[in-house]
Design a protein around this motif. Structure first.
Motif, PDB file in Angstrom:
ATOM      1  N   PHE A  36       0.834  -1.195   0.000  1.00 41.18           N
ATOM      2  CA  PHE A  36       0.000   0.000   0.000  1.00 41.18           C
ATOM      3  C   PHE A  36       0.871   1.247   0.000  1.00 41.18           C
ATOM      4  CE2 PHE A  36      -3.198  -2.852   1.838  1.00 41.18           C
ATOM      5  CZ  PHE A  36      -4.343  -2.442   1.174  1.00 41.18           C
ATOM      6  N   ALA A  37       0.416   2.265  -0.709  1.00 40.02           N
ATOM      7  CA  ALA A  37       1.035   3.587  -0.612  1.00 40.02           C
ATOM      8  C   ALA A  37       0.818   4.090   0.811  1.00 40.02           C
ATOM      9  CB  ALA A  37       0.403   4.553  -1.618  1.00 40.02           C
ATOM     10  N   PRO A  38       1.686   4.964   1.304  1.00 44.90           N
ATOM     11  CA  PRO A  38       1.543   5.463   2.675  1.00 44.90           C
ATOM     12  C   PRO A  38       0.179   6.078   2.985  1.00 44.90           C
ATOM     13  CG  PRO A  38       3.677   6.069   1.821  1.00 44.90           C
ATOM     14  CD  PRO A  38       2.902   5.480   0.671  1.00 44.90           C
ATOM     15  N   ASP A  39      -0.469   6.689   2.000  1.00 45.20           N
ATOM     16  CA  ASP A  39      -1.788   7.287   2.249  1.00 45.20           C
ATOM     17  C   ASP A  39      -2.922   6.268   2.172  1.00 45.20           C
ATOM     18  OD1 ASP A  39      -2.174   6.848  -0.479  1.00 45.20           O
ATOM     19  OD2 ASP A  39      -2.271   8.977  -1.005  1.00 45.20           O
ATOM     20  N   THR A  42      -3.546   3.844  -2.827  1.00 43.02           N
ATOM     21  CA  THR A  42      -3.065   3.104  -3.994  1.00 43.02           C
ATOM     22  C   THR A  42      -2.414   1.816  -3.530  1.00 43.02           C
ATOM     23  OG1 THR A  42      -2.654   5.185  -5.155  1.00 43.02           O
ATOM     24  CG2 THR A  42      -1.611   3.219  -6.050  1.00 43.02           C
ATOM     25  N   LEU A  43      -2.662   0.748  -4.276  1.00 38.19           N
ATOM     26  CA  LEU A  43      -2.067  -0.545  -4.004  1.00 38.19           C
ATOM     27  C   LEU A  43      -1.188  -0.916  -5.191  1.00 38.19           C
ATOM     28  CD1 LEU A  43      -2.217  -3.005  -2.010  1.00 38.19           C
ATOM     29  CD2 LEU A  43      -3.891  -3.963  -3.603  1.00 38.19           C
ATOM     30  N   LYS A  53       1.269  -3.200 -11.330  1.00 35.82           N
ATOM     31  CA  LYS A  53      -0.074  -2.638 -11.463  1.00 35.82           C
ATOM     32  C   LYS A  53      -0.359  -1.749 -10.270  1.00 35.82           C
ATOM     33  CE  LYS A  53      -1.819  -6.063 -14.516  1.00 35.82           C
ATOM     34  NZ  LYS A  53      -3.023  -6.476 -15.173  1.00 35.82           N
ATOM     35  N   LEU A  54      -0.910  -0.587 -10.550  1.00 37.78           N
ATOM     36  CA  LEU A  54      -1.299   0.368  -9.519  1.00 37.78           C
ATOM     37  C   LEU A  54      -2.821   0.459  -9.506  1.00 37.78           C
ATOM     38  CD1 LEU A  54       1.363   3.145 -10.205  1.00 37.78           C
ATOM     39  CD2 LEU A  54       1.432   1.334  -8.477  1.00 37.78           C
ATOM     40  N   TRP A  55      -3.399   0.114  -8.370  1.00 34.39           N
ATOM     41  CA  TRP A  55      -4.851   0.056  -8.216  1.00 34.39           C
ATOM     42  C   TRP A  55      -5.338   1.159  -7.286  1.00 34.39           C
ATOM     43  CZ3 TRP A  55      -7.662  -3.762 -10.705  1.00 34.39           C
ATOM     44  CH2 TRP A  55      -6.936  -4.824 -11.229  1.00 34.39           C
ATOM     45  N   ASP A  56      -6.489   1.740  -7.615  1.00 32.45           N
ATOM     46  CA  ASP A  56      -7.177   2.667  -6.726  1.00 32.45           C
ATOM     47  C   ASP A  56      -7.918   1.819  -5.699  1.00 32.45           C
ATOM     48  OD1 ASP A  56      -9.780   4.101  -5.884  1.00 32.45           O
ATOM     49  OD2 ASP A  56      -8.526   5.709  -6.710  1.00 32.45           O
ATOM     50  N   VAL A  57      -7.569   1.969  -4.430  1.00 33.10           N
ATOM     51  CA  VAL A  57      -8.129   1.129  -3.378  1.00 33.10           C
ATOM     52  C   VAL A  57      -9.618   1.386  -3.164  1.00 33.10           C
ATOM     53  CG1 VAL A  57      -8.017   0.596  -0.901  1.00 33.10           C
ATOM     54  CG2 VAL A  57      -5.912   0.828  -2.230  1.00 33.10           C
ATOM     55  N   TRP A  74       9.354  -9.396  -7.744  1.00 34.64           N
ATOM     56  CA  TRP A  74       9.335 -10.073  -6.454  1.00 34.64           C
ATOM     57  C   TRP A  74       9.113  -9.128  -5.282  1.00 34.64           C
ATOM     58  CZ3 TRP A  74       8.756 -15.081  -6.339  1.00 34.64           C
ATOM     59  CH2 TRP A  74       9.215 -15.853  -7.396  1.00 34.64           C
ATOM     60  N   ALA A  75       9.428  -7.858  -5.440  1.00 37.54           N
ATOM     61  CA  ALA A  75       9.338  -6.948  -4.300  1.00 37.54           C
ATOM     62  C   ALA A  75       8.879  -5.568  -4.751  1.00 37.54           C
ATOM     63  CB  ALA A  75      10.703  -6.837  -3.612  1.00 37.54           C
ATOM     64  N   THR A  76       8.068  -4.935  -3.902  1.00 30.55           N
ATOM     65  CA  THR A  76       7.653  -3.547  -4.106  1.00 30.55           C
ATOM     66  C   THR A  76       7.725  -2.830  -2.765  1.00 30.55           C
ATOM     67  OG1 THR A  76       5.323  -4.104  -3.727  1.00 30.55           O
ATOM     68  CG2 THR A  76       6.075  -4.067  -6.018  1.00 30.55           C
ATOM     69  N   ALA A  77       8.108  -1.564  -2.783  1.00 35.25           N
ATOM     70  CA  ALA A  77       8.144  -0.767  -1.549  1.00 35.25           C
ATOM     71  C   ALA A  77       7.934   0.701  -1.892  1.00 35.25           C
ATOM     72  CB  ALA A  77       9.483  -0.942  -0.829  1.00 35.25           C
ATOM     73  N   TRP A  78       7.132   1.371  -1.095  1.00 41.88           N
ATOM     74  CA  TRP A  78       6.850   2.795  -1.243  1.00 41.88           C
ATOM     75  C   TRP A  78       7.732   3.591  -0.310  1.00 41.88           C
ATOM     76  CZ3 TRP A  78       2.988   4.776  -4.461  1.00 41.88           C
ATOM     77  CH2 TRP A  78       2.103   3.840  -5.010  1.00 41.88           C
ATOM     78  N   SER A  79       8.174   4.742  -0.766  1.00 42.70           N
ATOM     79  CA  SER A  79       8.847   5.687   0.128  1.00 42.70           C
ATOM     80  C   SER A  79       7.799   6.288   1.051  1.00 42.70           C
ATOM     81  CB  SER A  79       9.543   6.789  -0.669  1.00 42.70           C
ATOM     82  OG  SER A  79       8.594   7.604  -1.339  1.00 42.70           O
TER      83      SER A  79
END
Length: 131
Positions: A36-39, A42-43, A53-57, A74-79
């Motif tokens: 999840f994005a920090p806010d 967005t997933l 893929k970027l999804w509107d939650v 294999w990995a995703t991470a948001w700042s």
């Protein structure tokens, strides 16, 4: 699928947990990473075919699909700011993306396959886990 936790504790009559609120479909293969994005709006999903893929939650709508690697993401991470998204791959490549413009800003190289990523709370450090 997405699920929201219930305010009350799960009972023995409901051992599985909270119900699904939506199912996100249309992926070309397994989903290997998700964040999840920090806010929370967005997933990001790392898919087997090398796409992100970027999804509107809230709506469950697909916002965009980016080709980020040639194989599984294999990995995703948001700042912490939600402005950067990192993706990791088997070949040791880590791409840093500007989410607003969907532009790759930089590619880093790890010593081996990347399996997990995490930004520090201030966003100045990216931790990389491999196999």
């Amino acid at each position: 699928f997405l699920s929201r936790s219930k305010p009350a504790a799960t009972t023995t009559a409901d051992p599985i947990g909270p119900p699904a609120i939506m199912t996100l479909t249309g992926n070309a293969g397994p989903v290997w990473s998700i964040s999840f994005a920090p806010d929370g709006r967005t997933l990001a999903m790392g898919i087997d075919d090398g796409s992100l893929k970027l999804w509107d939650v809230d709506s469950g709508e697909l916002r965009s699909t980016l080709r980020v690697h040639t194989g599984p993401v294999w990995a995703t991470a948001w700042s912490a700011s939600g402005k950067l998204l990192a993706t990791g791959h088997d070949d040791g490549s880590i791409h840093l993306w500007d989410v607003a413009t969907e532009t790759k800003l930089q590619t880093l190289k790890a010593a081996g396959p990347v399996r997990s990523l995490a930004f520090s709370p201030l966003g100045s450090t990216l931790a990389i886990g491999g196999r």
